[in-house]
Design a protein around this motif. Structure first.
Motif, short mmCIF file in Angstrom:
data_model
loop_
_atom_site.label_atom_id
_atom_site.label_comp_id
_atom_site.label_asym_id
_atom_site.label_seq_id
_atom_site.Cartn_x
_atom_site.Cartn_y
_atom_site.Cartn_z
N ARG A 131 46.21 33.54 35.13
CA ARG A 131 44.87 32.92 35.25
C ARG A 131 43.97 33.81 35.86
NH1 ARG A 131 44.39 27.07 38.38
NH2 ARG A 131 42.11 26.68 38.06
N LEU A 132 44.32 34.33 36.86
CA LEU A 132 43.17 35.14 37.60
C LEU A 132 43.05 36.40 37.08
CD1 LEU A 132 44.32 34.24 41.24
CD2 LEU A 132 42.40 33.44 40.16
N GLY A 133 43.86 36.96 35.70
CA GLY A 133 43.38 38.13 35.08
C GLY A 133 44.15 39.29 35.83
N ILE A 134 45.19 39.25 36.30
CA ILE A 134 45.92 40.25 36.97
C ILE A 134 47.47 40.32 37.02
CG2 ILE A 134 44.25 40.98 38.71
CD1 ILE A 134 45.64 39.31 40.89
N ALA A 135 47.88 39.60 35.88
CA ALA A 135 49.26 39.66 35.74
C ALA A 135 49.98 40.76 35.61
CB ALA A 135 49.88 38.40 34.66
N GLU A 136 49.38 41.84 34.96
CA GLU A 136 49.92 42.97 34.51
C GLU A 136 50.22 43.74 35.91
OE1 GLU A 136 45.51 43.71 34.48
OE2 GLU A 136 46.97 42.10 33.84
N HIS A 137 49.87 43.37 36.91
CA HIS A 137 49.92 44.16 38.39
C HIS A 137 51.10 43.44 39.24
CE1 HIS A 137 46.30 46.38 37.52
NE2 HIS A 137 45.55 45.29 37.28
N ALA A 138 51.74 42.47 38.57
CA ALA A 138 52.87 41.85 39.33
C ALA A 138 53.80 42.60 39.90
CB ALA A 138 53.56 40.71 38.67
N PRO A 139 54.27 43.71 39.48
CA PRO A 139 55.32 44.70 39.84
C PRO A 139 54.88 45.55 40.72
CG PRO A 139 55.16 45.19 37.64
CD PRO A 139 54.11 43.97 37.86
N GLY A 147 40.40 46.53 46.11
CA GLY A 147 40.15 45.43 47.00
C GLY A 147 39.80 43.99 46.23
N GLY A 148 38.91 44.04 45.15
CA GLY A 148 38.96 42.81 44.34
C GLY A 148 40.11 42.32 43.78
N GLN A 149 41.17 43.16 43.27
CA GLN A 149 42.09 42.82 42.84
C GLN A 149 43.18 42.29 44.06
OE1 GLN A 149 43.42 46.38 41.01
NE2 GLN A 149 42.68 45.97 39.32
N GLN A 150 43.18 42.78 45.07
CA GLN A 150 44.00 42.14 46.04
C GLN A 150 43.37 40.75 46.80
OE1 GLN A 150 45.10 44.85 49.75
NE2 GLN A 150 44.26 46.71 48.46
N GLN A 151 41.99 40.59 46.42
CA GLN A 151 41.53 39.49 47.02
C GLN A 151 41.91 38.15 45.99
OE1 GLN A 151 41.11 37.50 49.21
NE2 GLN A 151 39.11 38.11 50.09
N ARG A 152 41.98 38.75 44.68
CA ARG A 152 42.75 37.81 43.54
C ARG A 152 44.06 37.29 43.92
NH1 ARG A 152 40.85 39.93 37.92
NH2 ARG A 152 40.20 41.86 39.16
N VAL A 153 44.93 38.49 44.38
CA VAL A 153 46.17 37.95 44.60
C VAL A 153 46.29 37.04 45.92
CG1 VAL A 153 48.41 39.06 45.78
CG2 VAL A 153 47.05 40.15 44.02
N ALA A 154 45.33 37.31 47.01
CA ALA A 154 45.24 36.37 48.08
C ALA A 154 45.03 34.99 47.42
CB ALA A 154 44.26 36.95 49.10
N ILE A 155 44.15 34.82 46.77
CA ILE A 155 43.68 33.46 46.00
C ILE A 155 44.83 32.81 45.29
CG2 ILE A 155 42.28 32.31 44.35
CD1 ILE A 155 40.30 34.43 44.90
N ALA A 156 45.69 33.76 44.46
CA ALA A 156 46.75 33.39 43.96
C ALA A 156 47.87 32.88 44.90
CB ALA A 156 47.44 34.31 43.10
N ARG A 157 48.07 33.44 46.17
CA ARG A 157 49.04 33.03 47.03
C ARG A 157 48.33 31.88 47.49
NH1 ARG A 157 48.81 36.82 52.14
NH2 ARG A 157 46.84 36.01 52.16
N MET A 184 34.23 35.21 43.12
CA MET A 184 33.40 33.92 43.30
C MET A 184 33.65 33.16 41.92
SD MET A 184 32.43 33.62 46.23
CE MET A 184 31.49 32.23 46.16
N ASP A 185 33.50 33.75 40.91
CA ASP A 185 33.74 32.91 39.69
C ASP A 185 35.31 32.35 39.71
OD1 ASP A 185 31.23 33.58 38.51
OD2 ASP A 185 31.96 35.35 37.22
N ALA A 186 35.96 32.89 40.19
CA ALA A 186 37.35 32.50 40.23
C ALA A 186 37.46 31.30 41.23
CB ALA A 186 38.45 33.47 40.78
N LEU A 187 36.83 31.28 42.36
CA LEU A 187 36.80 30.24 43.06
C LEU A 187 36.05 29.12 42.74
CD1 LEU A 187 36.27 32.06 46.58
CD2 LEU A 187 38.18 30.95 45.93
N ARG A 188 34.83 29.25 41.90
CA ARG A 188 34.38 28.09 41.21
C ARG A 188 35.06 27.44 40.15
NH1 ARG A 188 30.06 24.67 42.40
NH2 ARG A 188 30.07 23.30 40.49
N ARG A 189 35.68 28.28 39.42
CA ARG A 189 36.56 27.90 38.19
C ARG A 189 37.79 26.95 38.95
NH1 ARG A 189 37.23 32.35 36.25
NH2 ARG A 189 39.45 32.82 36.78
#
Length: 274
Positions: A131-139, A147-157, A184-189
């Motif tokens: 949903r946050l556009g980073i599933a390919e980075h799961a492993p 940094g931006g990807q890590q923050q999206r991981v933190a949002i996913a957590r 910010m787009d992710a948080l708003r969504r």
């Protein structure tokens, strides 16, 4: 829904948050702004119960959050998830395991020690990452991400906790403009699609105006503004950031030196907007 009544936090002789009262009666996206040291982070930490209040009360749906202890406190911290400026991930752990840490408060200790998770939780974590556009980075290890990807991981957590409220403490302060917009787009969504309340400390007026339904301004630990982005005029910005009324783009260097960079930037944004 959520009521904060005369919430105060003192550290010795210093008062970080001074008798703050706020009420949130329905899911909203709220931005908290103010210069460094205004008490924004301390306020969010008290709401999450990472920091205890000196006095005052936080009430959520009739329950006194400030009185919670033990399992009750941990359950509240699951309902009221926290996102930090520096991500607070485990760098050497893979991304999906970091996301699964959002379930720690409701899992047995032994299962956590051996990193054992139900298949349903793993699939849900990957779904959130997708949903946050980073599933390919799961492993991948968290430290391998930007940094931006890590923050999206933190949002996913945080989403893995299935919280009612998400608190974000300067979530984009260390990010470049492109990644800041993505976060910010992710948080708003998340607010709009899930109906979750998002309360974020923000360091620019432009971000607060663009993404938030409501803006709260703090100065010296007190709330000095609480209104809509449209009500956030240049004059109000001066009150929030504690600048002299004569501050302009051409102010002397002496005047500018009395303000931190974020304050100067915020004031100039306010003036450019009118």
């Amino acid at each position: 829904m959520l009521t904060i009544e005369a919430l105060t936090r003192r550290f010795g002789r210093n008062t970080a948050v001074d008798s703050v009262s706020l009420s949130v009666d329905r899911p909203a996206m709220i931005g908290i702004i103010g210069r460094s040291g205004a008490g924004k982070s301390t306020l969010l930490r008290m709401m999450n119960r990472l920091t205890d209040a000196t006095s005052g009360q936080i009430v959520f749906e009739g329950r006194d959050v400030t009185a919670l202890k033990g399992a009750g406190k941990r359950a509240w911290q699951s309902q009221c998830a926290m996102i930090f400026q520096q991500f607070n991930l485990v760098p050497r752990m893979d991304v999906v395991s970091n996301v699964l840490h959002g379930t720690l408060n409701r899992r047995p200790v032994l299962a956590t020690m051996f990193n054992l998770y139900p298949d349903a939780d793993i699939h849900r974590a990957i779904g959130i990452l997708d949903r946050l556009g980073i599933a390919e980075h799961a492993p991948k290890r968290a430290e391998a991400l930007s940094g931006g990807q890590q923050q999206r991981v933190a949002i996913a957590r945080a989403l893995m906790q299935d919280p009612r409220i998400i608190l974000a403490d300067e979530p984009i302060a260390s990010l470049d403009p492109m990644n800041a917009q993505i976060v910010m787009d992710a948080l708003r969504r998340i607010h709009e699609e899930d109906g979750r309340t998002v309360i974020a400390n923000l360091h620019t007026l432009d971000t607060a105006r663009r993404y938030c339904d409501r803006v709260v301004g703090m100065l010296h630990g007190r709330v000095v503004f609480d209104g809509t982005p449209e009500q956030l005029t240049t004059g109000v910005a001066r009150d929030i950031y504690g600048a002299d009324a004569s501050f302009t783009e051409d102010s002397t260097s002496t005047a500018i030196e009395t303000l931190d960079r974020g304050t100067v930037r915020a004031l100039r944004e306010a003036e450019a907007a009118v």
